[in-house]
Design a protein around this motif. Sequence first.
Motif, short mmCIF file in Angstrom:
data_model
loop_
_atom_site.label_atom_id
_atom_site.label_comp_id
_atom_site.label_asym_id
_atom_site.label_seq_id
_atom_site.Cartn_x
_atom_site.Cartn_y
_atom_site.Cartn_z
N CYS A 47 -0.33 4.13 -5.88
CA CYS A 47 -0.77 3.47 -7.11
C CYS A 47 0.37 3.56 -8.12
O CYS A 47 0.91 4.64 -8.35
CB CYS A 47 -2.02 4.16 -7.66
N HIS A 49 0.27 3.52 -11.22
CA HIS A 49 -0.11 4.25 -12.44
C HIS A 49 -0.14 5.75 -12.21
O HIS A 49 0.47 6.52 -12.94
CB HIS A 49 -1.49 3.79 -12.93
N CYS A 50 -0.87 6.19 -11.17
CA CYS A 50 -1.08 7.64 -10.98
C CYS A 50 -0.36 8.17 -9.76
O CYS A 50 -0.43 9.37 -9.48
CB CYS A 50 -2.57 7.95 -10.87
N CYS A 72 -7.99 1.24 -9.36
CA CYS A 72 -7.54 2.31 -8.48
C CYS A 72 -8.67 3.31 -8.28
O CYS A 72 -9.33 3.71 -9.25
CB CYS A 72 -6.32 3.01 -9.09
N CYS A 75 -7.43 6.82 -10.30
CA CYS A 75 -7.27 6.90 -11.76
C CYS A 75 -8.06 5.81 -12.50
O CYS A 75 -8.18 5.88 -13.73
CB CYS A 75 -5.79 6.81 -12.15
ZN LIG Z 1 -4.16 5.15 -9.74
#
Ligand SMILES: [Zn+2]
Length: 262
Positions: A47, A49-50, A72, A75
């Motif tokens: 992912c 983002h995380c 996701c 997150c």
């Molecule tokens: Zn994520």
Amino acid sequence: MTGAAPATVAFGALYAAVVGLCVGSFLNVVAWRLPRGESIVRPRSRCPHCSARIAARDNVPLLSFVILRGRCRTCGEPIAWRYPAVEAGSGVLWLASWLVYGPTFDGLLAAVFCSLMLVLAIIDASHLLLPDPLTWGGIGLGLAGSFVVSWTTPRNAVFGAAVGAGALLLLIGLWYLLRRVRGMGLGDVKMLAAVGAFLGVGGTVVTLFLASLIGALAGLLFMARGRLGWSSRLPFGVFLAMGAVVSLFFGPRLIAAYTSLL
Ligand SMILES: [Zn+2]
């Protein structure tokens, strides 16, 4: 396609679409990693983002996006709509290749060509870049494919690549004389050479015509909205990709319609 039982045709079409969805998923990986210089085969997707690893069950084309409601699992951040859009687009293009050409080398090469155009368009749209491995690879694949496909010949492929590269180099030169800026990059030159290697001279001319038309319309639209100046660069590869796919499926008909007008 004629002669095959309807059930066989339907199964084949479904199979082609599913393969196209999976290829689309791979194209997303290529489009993300290639411009960043990362390996395409390893490691597993994460992912953005995380950084959580994306499990296989969450990596099923289209389905996972729907089941996860576009977020996701770890997150909860939204997954860019580009991912399912590219998967769906690839599925549609593989389906179209199957419906037009059937289970032939023509069909396979058409689908591979569409996938190449799709991934080049996405990368150009986000990075204004057309990576060499894809453009040079496309030139090589197009020339090799010209020995087996029915819509072109090796001779036509070589001329197509030369005409594509030559025409764009000429345009870039003229534009530079006129405006003192480079309107396009060498990536565009190599990309149209690849289109020429796949589609031959006629398909290349149709592609360049359509791409210029779409590019001019897009440019005017952006300028009208005040988001673009005369010297801004547009992702011309996106317009080339659109023109090339239309040219693949409708090129001969467009050329016939045009010559009947004369
Ligand atoms: Zn994520």
